[in-house]
Write a protein that holds these residues in place. Structure first.
Motif, PDB file in Angstrom:
ATOM      1  N   GLY A  31       0.702  -1.140  -0.039  1.00 27.89           N
ATOM      2  CA  GLY A  31       0.031  -0.003  -0.114  1.00 27.89           C
ATOM      3  C   GLY A  31       0.837   1.335  -0.118  1.00 27.89           C
ATOM      4  O   GLY A  31       0.424   2.364  -0.690  1.00 27.89           O
ATOM      5  N   ALA A  32       1.930   1.224   0.867  1.00 28.83           N
ATOM      6  CA  ALA A  32       2.863   2.481   0.674  1.00 28.83           C
ATOM      7  C   ALA A  32       3.460   2.654  -0.678  1.00 28.83           C
ATOM      8  O   ALA A  32       3.997   3.644  -1.219  1.00 28.83           O
ATOM      9  N   ARG A  34       2.231   1.695  -3.440  1.00 26.93           N
ATOM     10  CA  ARG A  34       1.070   2.198  -4.315  1.00 26.93           C
ATOM     11  C   ARG A  34       0.912   3.486  -4.157  1.00 26.93           C
ATOM     12  O   ARG A  34       0.566   4.373  -5.065  1.00 26.93           O
ATOM     13  N   GLN A  35       0.878   3.939  -2.582  1.00 28.01           N
ATOM     14  CA  GLN A  35       0.773   5.611  -2.626  1.00 28.01           C
ATOM     15  C   GLN A  35       2.003   6.385  -3.092  1.00 28.01           C
ATOM     16  O   GLN A  35       1.503   7.390  -3.649  1.00 28.01           O
ATOM     17  N   GLU A  36       3.053   5.934  -2.853  1.00 27.05           N
ATOM     18  CA  GLU A  36       4.191   6.470  -3.466  1.00 27.05           C
ATOM     19  C   GLU A  36       4.141   6.700  -4.987  1.00 27.05           C
ATOM     20  O   GLU A  36       4.327   7.845  -5.705  1.00 27.05           O
ATOM     21  N   ASP A  38       1.319   6.822  -6.536  1.00 27.81           N
ATOM     22  CA  ASP A  38       0.103   7.650  -6.913  1.00 27.81           C
ATOM     23  C   ASP A  38       0.673   9.257  -6.901  1.00 27.81           C
ATOM     24  O   ASP A  38       0.448  10.229  -7.629  1.00 27.81           O
ATOM     25  N   GLN A  39       1.796   9.561  -5.618  1.00 28.73           N
ATOM     26  CA  GLN A  39       2.072  10.992  -5.435  1.00 28.73           C
ATOM     27  C   GLN A  39       3.272  11.210  -6.706  1.00 28.73           C
ATOM     28  O   GLN A  39       3.173  12.210  -7.206  1.00 28.73           O
TER      29      GLN A  39
END
Length: 152
Positions: A31-32, A34-36, A38-39
């Motif tokens: 998840g981290a 994936r979030q990175e 996204d950013q």
């Protein structure tokens, strides 16, 4: 090979996806990542990040290679769910079912998590390629603007 440390910002060795962190921890780490991604995508789409094309393409190649490695691990992990030879006793069948669940259960089995990681690595490679294209486009635009300015 499975325990080889993955490069860069992944922070998770391919072998650690199912062992050191456990499946819950691996899901959180994924998840981290994936979030990175996204950013990073937001920075690229807003024009805040452009990368030298050579560096971006080299990074993309590294992420593609890592994605291939992780995908191979995912295929190997999915085969772990087909355990044979444990016998016909209910306890043996139950144990075989547990192997199948840990290998692949649709969301957070070992093979599932590895496939998702592979997808995120490919996504990061694509993001780097997009940043490289944006850099080239911006460079060409600046060149055209300068040429028009010198002709005026």
């Amino acid at each position: 090979m499975a325990d080889a440390q993955m490069s860069g910002d992944l922070g998770v060795g391919a072998g650690a996806v199912g062992s050191a962190l456990g499946f819950v921890g691996a899901g959180a780490a994924l998840g981290a990542i994936r979030q990175e991604n996204d950013q990073l995508g937001q920075q690229i789409s807003s024009g805040q990040l452009k990368m030298n094309p050579d560096a971006a393409n080299k990074a993309a190649q590294v992420y593609e290679k890592k994605a291939d490695e992780v995908e191979r691990l995912s295929l190997r992990a999915s085969r772990l769910g087909r355990v044979q030879g444990l016998g016909d006793y209910s306890s043996a069948q139950e144990l075989a079912g547990k192997f199948a669940q840990k290998a692949s259960n649709g969301t957070n089995g070992a093979a599932d998590l590895l496939k998702q990681l592979s997808d995120e690595l490919r996504r990061k490679a694509d993001l780097f390629r997009t940043a490289a294209k944006d850099y080239v486009t911006t460079d060409e635009q600046i060149g055209e603007d300068m040429q028009r300015g010198s002709q005026a």
